[in-house]
Design a protein around this motif. Sequence first.
Motif, PDB file in Angstrom:
ATOM      1  N   ALA A 127      99.161  99.058 166.583  1.00  0.00           N
ATOM      2  CA  ALA A 127      97.974  98.316 166.668  1.00  0.00           C
ATOM      3  C   ALA A 127      97.458  98.039 168.084  1.00  0.00           C
ATOM      4  O   ALA A 127      95.750  98.015 167.875  1.00  0.00           O
ATOM      5  N   LEU A 249      92.567 102.287 158.830  1.00  0.00           N
ATOM      6  CA  LEU A 249      93.966 101.774 158.943  1.00  0.00           C
ATOM      7  C   LEU A 249      94.499 101.902 156.975  1.00  0.00           C
ATOM      8  O   LEU A 249      93.553 101.460 156.075  1.00  0.00           O
ATOM      9  N   ALA A 274      91.087  97.683 155.125  1.00  0.00           N
ATOM     10  CA  ALA A 274      92.632  98.422 155.179  1.00  0.00           C
ATOM     11  C   ALA A 274      93.187  98.419 153.845  1.00  0.00           C
ATOM     12  O   ALA A 274      92.661  98.498 152.946  1.00  0.00           O
TER      13      ALA A 274
END
Length: 309
Positions: A127, A249, A274
């Motif tokens: 990340a 993601l 996400a």
Amino acid sequence: MATEITEFSYLPAQAEALGVPLPPVERLSLPLADGRTLSALRFGTAAPQVTLLHGAGLNAHTWDTTALALERPLLSIDLAGHGDSSWRGDADYSPRMLAADVAAALETWTSQPQLIVGQSLGGLTGAALAASRPDLVSGLVVVDITPGIDVSAGPATLRAFYAGPTDFATRDELVEKAMSLGFGGTRPETERGVFLNTRVRSDGRVEWKHHFAHLAAQTLAAHDPGTVETPSPRHETGWDDLVGVRAPLTLVRASRGFVAEADAAELQRRIPSARVVVLDATHNVQETAPAALADLIAASADPRSFSHP
């Protein structure tokens, strides 16, 4: 004369068990500007498409079975302080510090943005990398971690196992200790894990490769043993990094891991784009559900499987 065991000795049997061909695998080494060395494994000979980042106390070989099942050219990096990569003199293994090393590795060893797959500390490192160097990252898969989860607060036996001692007369001694505490599965699996995560010093003693075990032992010597924990990958900056990721993601939540439903829901609240996938696995998903994880990685490497934020 017995055949010498090397770090690659276990791969043929793993590939045979999976029913996949054994690709060329080599050890890479990168001198860094501060005098340290970063090490990695490269699977295949074509340009890597995927880069794998392990968790605290592990090393690049934790991904071997997943990497073989994936059947793609890839890198598996030993984070600083782990495997064959140098320890940091300042013992700073925060994700942003680790991400700087990974960026240097990708600039050297890759020719295209990577799908970054990071488990635990490796996920937070991924990340940090994706937020700071979006040019290097095509997608991010975070495996069983979100910011604020303290994976060092696991079973007391695990903390005691890594807290000391840090050196042993033989690897068999360490295998016996691991199995007596219920770690490692079968004896061959435990022997493989111990071999790949230890080294023989010049004095003949066997020690852990990763710095965390040695730091934990130092803490044990200085404090009440009842309060000792191994270094935690929990960092306040973690959410800032995740929210700053512009690449697709995915969070992989292990059903028997550390990320609870509430943690996954918090990630989706903060990052509505996400995706969350639950796999039947323990925290080390790459070891307990490697085929399922490889399938997910393969799908994630296809940009058509995502909608970009």
